[in-house]
Design a protein around this motif. Structure first.
Motif, PDB file in Angstrom:
ATOM      1  N   GLY A 134       8.708  26.505  44.109  1.00  7.79           N
ATOM      2  CA  GLY A 134       9.633  27.431  43.423  1.00  7.79           C
ATOM      3  C   GLY A 134       9.708  28.773  44.124  1.00  7.79           C
ATOM      4  O   GLY A 134       9.814  29.812  43.481  1.00  7.79           O
ATOM      5  N   GLY A 135       9.657  28.759  45.465  1.00  3.61           N
ATOM      6  CA  GLY A 135       9.768  30.012  46.234  1.00  3.61           C
ATOM      7  C   GLY A 135      11.230  30.403  46.404  1.00  3.61           C
ATOM      8  O   GLY A 135      12.085  30.036  45.591  1.00  3.61           O
ATOM      9  N   ILE A 136      11.485  31.136  47.488  1.00  4.54           N
ATOM     10  CA  ILE A 136      12.852  31.626  47.717  1.00  4.54           C
ATOM     11  C   ILE A 136      13.836  30.465  47.738  1.00  4.54           C
ATOM     12  O   ILE A 136      14.853  30.479  47.038  1.00  4.54           O
ATOM     13  CB  ILE A 136      12.925  32.367  49.075  1.00  4.54           C
ATOM     14  CG1 ILE A 136      12.020  33.595  49.035  1.00  4.54           C
ATOM     15  CG2 ILE A 136      14.355  32.732  49.429  1.00  4.54           C
ATOM     16  CD1 ILE A 136      12.008  34.402  50.292  1.00  4.54           C
TER      17      ILE A 136
ATOM     18  N   GLY B 119      13.271  26.894  47.167  1.00  2.00           N
ATOM     19  CA  GLY B 119      13.178  25.916  46.077  1.00  2.00           C
ATOM     20  C   GLY B 119      13.745  26.478  44.775  1.00  2.00           C
ATOM     21  O   GLY B 119      14.502  25.807  44.066  1.00  2.00           O
TER      22      GLY B 119
ATOM     23  N   GLN C 189       8.902  22.414  40.016  1.00  2.00           N
ATOM     24  CA  GLN C 189       7.441  22.328  40.074  1.00  2.00           C
ATOM     25  C   GLN C 189       6.877  23.315  41.081  1.00  2.00           C
ATOM     26  O   GLN C 189       7.432  23.501  42.157  1.00  2.00           O
ATOM     27  CB  GLN C 189       7.071  20.890  40.507  1.00  2.00           C
ATOM     28  CG  GLN C 189       5.591  20.646  40.669  1.00  2.00           C
ATOM     29  CD  GLN C 189       5.313  19.208  41.117  1.00  2.00           C
ATOM     30  OE1 GLN C 189       6.196  18.350  41.114  1.00  2.00           O
ATOM     31  NE2 GLN C 189       4.077  18.949  41.515  1.00  2.00           N
TER      32      GLN C 189
ATOM     33  N   ALA D  46      10.428  21.726  48.743  1.00  2.00           N
ATOM     34  CA  ALA D  46      10.702  23.012  49.415  1.00  2.00           C
ATOM     35  C   ALA D  46       9.465  23.896  49.342  1.00  2.00           C
ATOM     36  O   ALA D  46       9.534  25.063  48.969  1.00  2.00           O
ATOM     37  CB  ALA D  46      11.902  23.696  48.764  1.00  2.00           C
TER      38      ALA D  46
ATOM     39  N   PHE E 180       5.973  25.601  51.362  1.00  2.00           N
ATOM     40  CA  PHE E 180       5.992  26.304  52.641  1.00  2.00           C
ATOM     41  C   PHE E 180       5.873  25.368  53.843  1.00  2.00           C
ATOM     42  O   PHE E 180       5.490  24.214  53.709  1.00  2.00           O
ATOM     43  CB  PHE E 180       5.005  27.477  52.714  1.00  2.00           C
ATOM     44  CG  PHE E 180       3.710  27.284  51.996  1.00  2.00           C
ATOM     45  CD1 PHE E 180       3.309  28.166  51.007  1.00  2.00           C
ATOM     46  CD2 PHE E 180       2.874  26.217  52.311  1.00  2.00           C
ATOM     47  CE1 PHE E 180       2.103  28.003  50.364  1.00  2.00           C
ATOM     48  CE2 PHE E 180       1.666  26.048  51.664  1.00  2.00           C
ATOM     49  CZ  PHE E 180       1.279  26.944  50.679  1.00  2.00           C
TER      50      PHE E 180
ATOM     51  N   HIS F 228      18.878  20.296  54.293  1.00  2.00           N
ATOM     52  CA  HIS F 228      18.508  21.633  54.762  1.00  2.00           C
ATOM     53  C   HIS F 228      19.537  22.653  54.287  1.00  2.00           C
ATOM     54  O   HIS F 228      20.641  22.746  54.836  1.00  2.00           O
ATOM     55  CB  HIS F 228      18.389  21.634  56.296  1.00  2.00           C
ATOM     56  CG  HIS F 228      17.899  22.925  56.841  1.00  2.00           C
ATOM     57  ND1 HIS F 228      18.328  23.467  58.018  1.00  2.00           N
ATOM     58  CD2 HIS F 228      17.010  23.826  56.335  1.00  2.00           C
ATOM     59  CE1 HIS F 228      17.725  24.628  58.225  1.00  2.00           C
ATOM     60  NE2 HIS F 228      16.925  24.861  57.208  1.00  2.00           N
TER      61      HIS F 228
ATOM     62  N   ASN G  13      19.827  30.122  53.490  1.00  2.00           N
ATOM     63  CA  ASN G  13      19.497  31.263  52.642  1.00  2.00           C
ATOM     64  C   ASN G  13      20.569  32.352  52.798  1.00  2.00           C
ATOM     65  O   ASN G  13      20.876  32.720  53.939  1.00  2.00           O
ATOM     66  CB  ASN G  13      18.127  31.781  53.124  1.00  2.00           C
ATOM     67  CG  ASN G  13      17.544  32.830  52.229  1.00  2.00           C
ATOM     68  OD1 ASN G  13      18.081  33.132  51.165  1.00  2.00           O
ATOM     69  ND2 ASN G  13      16.448  33.420  52.668  1.00  2.00           N
TER      70      ASN G  13
ATOM     71  N   ILE H  75       8.838  34.872  59.170  1.00  2.00           N
ATOM     72  CA  ILE H  75       9.519  33.572  59.173  1.00  2.00           C
ATOM     73  C   ILE H  75      10.172  33.348  60.536  1.00  2.00           C
ATOM     74  O   ILE H  75      10.057  32.265  61.124  1.00  2.00           O
ATOM     75  CB  ILE H  75      10.554  33.499  58.024  1.00  2.00           C
ATOM     76  CG1 ILE H  75       9.798  33.480  56.694  1.00  2.00           C
ATOM     77  CG2 ILE H  75      11.443  32.271  58.149  1.00  2.00           C
ATOM     78  CD1 ILE H  75      10.636  33.459  55.466  1.00  2.00           C
TER      79      ILE H  75
HETATM   80  P1  NAI Z   1       8.175  30.348  49.941  1.00  2.00           P
HETATM   81  O1  NAI Z   1       6.868  30.717  50.550  1.00  2.00           O
HETATM   82  O2  NAI Z   1       9.057  31.400  49.377  1.00  2.00           O
HETATM   83  O3  NAI Z   1       7.919  29.291  48.767  1.00  2.00           O
HETATM   84  C1  NAI Z   1       7.069  28.192  48.867  1.00  2.00           C
HETATM   85  C2  NAI Z   1       6.640  27.830  47.451  1.00  2.00           C
HETATM   86  O4  NAI Z   1       5.987  26.580  47.510  1.00  2.00           O
HETATM   87  C3  NAI Z   1       5.684  28.839  46.816  1.00  2.00           C
HETATM   88  O5  NAI Z   1       6.175  29.237  45.552  1.00  2.00           O
HETATM   89  C4  NAI Z   1       4.397  28.036  46.693  1.00  2.00           C
HETATM   90  O6  NAI Z   1       3.617  28.417  45.572  1.00  2.00           O
HETATM   91  C5  NAI Z   1       4.924  26.617  46.574  1.00  2.00           C
HETATM   92  N1  NAI Z   1       3.932  25.596  46.905  1.00  2.00           N
HETATM   93  C6  NAI Z   1       3.080  25.570  47.955  1.00  2.00           C
HETATM   94  N2  NAI Z   1       2.320  24.458  47.914  1.00  2.00           N
HETATM   95  C7  NAI Z   1       2.712  23.778  46.815  1.00  2.00           C
HETATM   96  C8  NAI Z   1       2.310  22.547  46.241  1.00  2.00           C
HETATM   97  N3  NAI Z   1       1.341  21.814  46.787  1.00  2.00           N
HETATM   98  N4  NAI Z   1       2.909  22.130  45.106  1.00  2.00           N
HETATM   99  C9  NAI Z   1       3.898  22.866  44.536  1.00  2.00           C
HETATM  100  N5  NAI Z   1       4.317  24.045  45.053  1.00  2.00           N
HETATM  101  C10 NAI Z   1       3.742  24.479  46.178  1.00  2.00           C
HETATM  102  O7  NAI Z   1       8.932  29.478  51.051  1.00  2.00           O
HETATM  103  P2  NAI Z   1      10.499  29.321  51.292  1.00  2.00           P
HETATM  104  O8  NAI Z   1      10.982  30.410  52.152  1.00  2.00           O
HETATM  105  O9  NAI Z   1      11.167  29.041  49.997  1.00  2.00           O
HETATM  106  O10 NAI Z   1      10.534  28.001  52.200  1.00  2.00           O
HETATM  107  C11 NAI Z   1      10.364  26.710  51.645  1.00  2.00           C
HETATM  108  C12 NAI Z   1      10.847  25.681  52.639  1.00  2.00           C
HETATM  109  O11 NAI Z   1      12.234  25.906  52.903  1.00  2.00           O
HETATM  110  C13 NAI Z   1      10.129  25.727  53.982  1.00  2.00           C
HETATM  111  O12 NAI Z   1      10.007  24.422  54.454  1.00  2.00           O
HETATM  112  C14 NAI Z   1      11.083  26.532  54.846  1.00  2.00           C
HETATM  113  O13 NAI Z   1      10.959  26.218  56.202  1.00  2.00           O
HETATM  114  C15 NAI Z   1      12.432  26.060  54.305  1.00  2.00           C
HETATM  115  N6  NAI Z   1      13.547  26.987  54.502  1.00  2.00           N
HETATM  116  C16 NAI Z   1      13.374  28.342  54.341  1.00  2.00           C
HETATM  117  C17 NAI Z   1      14.455  29.206  54.509  1.00  2.00           C
HETATM  118  C18 NAI Z   1      14.309  30.688  54.303  1.00  2.00           C
HETATM  119  O14 NAI Z   1      15.225  31.446  54.668  1.00  2.00           O
HETATM  120  N7  NAI Z   1      13.221  31.150  53.717  1.00  2.00           N
HETATM  121  C19 NAI Z   1      15.795  28.683  54.885  1.00  2.00           C
HETATM  122  C20 NAI Z   1      15.865  27.236  54.948  1.00  2.00           C
HETATM  123  C21 NAI Z   1      14.774  26.435  54.792  1.00  2.00           C
END
Ligand code: NAI
Length: 383
Positions: A42-44, A46, A63, A116, A118, A167, A170, A264
């Motif tokens: 549930g990060g940025i 998800g 989740q 989604a 990390f 994919h 953002n 990132i």
């Molecule tokens: P983020 O760090 O903001 O969020 C990741 C979330 O996953 C956190 O809330 C964390 O608590 C949760 N998490 C970690 N392990 C977990 C587990 N075992 N079970 C449930 N939750 C868990 O990361 P962000 O930026 O949302 O990136 C997520 C994915 O999206 C990565 O694979 C990234 O490469 C990809 N992505 C990111 C972009 C961006 O601009 N930030 C753009 C496109 C894809």
């Protein structure tokens, strides 16, 4: 008017309209129906994907490791709903559809599961191992990874070919493209289902070959690296961004790097540099080490006040045409490499992906269209 109606700009914008139709035609929305989406992480990304799915009418379970990680996601979701919906009734309905689910009960009911969390191979694989036995037999299992090849991630699955990439970019609510990442042996019906799901979300699906960075990041990262290299060589951030904006980019590359987050950018650049043999400039590593992560930390290449970059109005603007050529040619070069390697099926799809995935100056009709219009002779002379 006659001159405008016949000019390159209008021709290219009409081209963009047809490219959009072409992407819409890559999937069949009506062929598949989906009701329940389960998002893990549930990060940025998800959080925003879950909110968008709920807005588009799906029941969504979201989740994360612990409820505390979901509070930001739910706050942002409410802001999105309030912006997009007019009546309290609609608002209540969509809020009811988005269900926090840290125990992962949604896994066994979902038609689509989007991971989604990390960008870490082992963590992602641990999730797949855990959920596969509980998933519905025909549910889509998708990852939002931005740089890890699916072949690496899928090895822990009983049915490795079922993993597909969805994919998103953002910010999810603004960016129209979704790359549908496929492996050589991904079954056709999984690609069709994933494309159909993207259309249900009002997004444009683009099938791409699984390879580091896929299409959009593969092309965007070298362009950002070139911007950072120019900065390292002494060009001001203002000069670099000005040259890109003048070309027609929606945002300069230095501000874009600050907005995405320098940590990132660094991690994606390291992943890609291993595969494509370029160097990550030292200045990027130094900024990250010093905690200067860009907009989110209040300082990166620019300083930030109230979320806005503070620019120096007296900055030296350098040789603008040289800066512009270096930025754009790096991007064109990588686009040509992607075409050669068959990352997408043809040059029109490549142009469409770069326009809708990065905002590349639409009136130039896409990178390959632009390169064609310039001719190789003139570009070689400019180098
Ligand atoms: P983020 O760090 O903001 O969020 C990741 C979330 O996953 C956190 O809330 C964390 O608590 C949760 N998490 C970690 N392990 C977990 C587990 N075992 N079970 C449930 N939750 C868990 O990361 P962000 O930026 O949302 O990136 C997520 C994915 O999206 C990565 O694979 C990234 O490469 C990809 N992505 C990111 C972009 C961006 O601009 N930030 C753009 C496109 C894809």
């Amino acid at each position: 008017v006659a001159r405008l109606a016949q000019g390159d700009t209008v021709k290219n914008l009409i081209r963009v309209f047809f490219l959009q139709n072409q992407l819409n035609g890559l999937g069949n929305k009506e062929a598949f129906q989906f009701k329940h989406v389960h998002v893990i992480g549930g990060g940025i990304m998800g959080g925003d994907i879950a909110a968008w799915c709920a807005l588009k009418g799906f029941k969504v379970t979201l989740q994360d490791r612990d409820p505390k990680y979901l509070s930001n996601a739910l706050k942002r979701a409410n802001q999105l709903f309030e912006r997009k919906l007019k009546t309290t009734h609609e608002l209540n309905q969509v809020i009811d559809r988005l269900i926090p689910d840290c125990s992962g009960f949604g896994v066994s009911h979902a038609d689509v599961i989007i991971e989604a969390i990390f960008e870490n191979i082992e963590a992602k694989q641990a999730i797949y191992k855990d959920i596969e036995p509980r998933m519905k037999a025909d549910a889509i299992l998708a990852t939002n990874t931005s740089s890890i090849p699916l072949e690496t991630l899928c090895t822990v699955l009983e049915k490795p070919q079922r993993l597909v990439g969805l994919h998103f970019f953002n910010p999810v609510a603004m960016m129209p493209l979704v790359e549908i990442v496929k492996m050589v042996d991904t079954p056709e019906h999984i690609i069709s289902q994933a494309a159909s799901f993207a259309l249900h979300l009002g997004k444009l699906p683009l099938p791409v070959k699984s390879s580091p960075g896929f299409l959009v990041n593969r092309i965007l990262v070298p362009y950002l690296i070139e911007a950072v290299t120019l900065y390292d060589e002494g060009c001001s951030a203002e000069a670099i961004d000005h040259a890109a904006l003048n070309f027609g980019m929606p945002m300069g590359p230095v501000e874009l790097a600050d907005t995405v987050g320098l940590d990132i950018c660094q991690s994606v650049a390291i992943n890609l540099s291993n595969s494509y043999g370029f160097n990550v400039p030292d200045i990027l590593n130094q900024k990250v080490q010093q905690g200067l992560l860009g907009k989110k930390s209040g300082s990166g290449f620019y300083g930030y006040k109230k979320g806005k970059a503070v620019r120096d109005n007296d900055a030296d603007m350098g040789n603008q045409s040289e800066i512009q050529n270096r930025l754009v040619y790096r991007l064109l070069n990588e686009a040509a490499a992607c075409l050669r390697e068959g990352i997408v099926d043809d040059k029109d799809l490549l142009d469409a992906g770069v326009i809708f995935g990065t905002g590349f100056a639409p009136f130039r009709g896409g990178p390959l269209n632009y390169a064609n219009s310039q001719g190789s002779e003139s570009m070689i002379q400019n180098m």
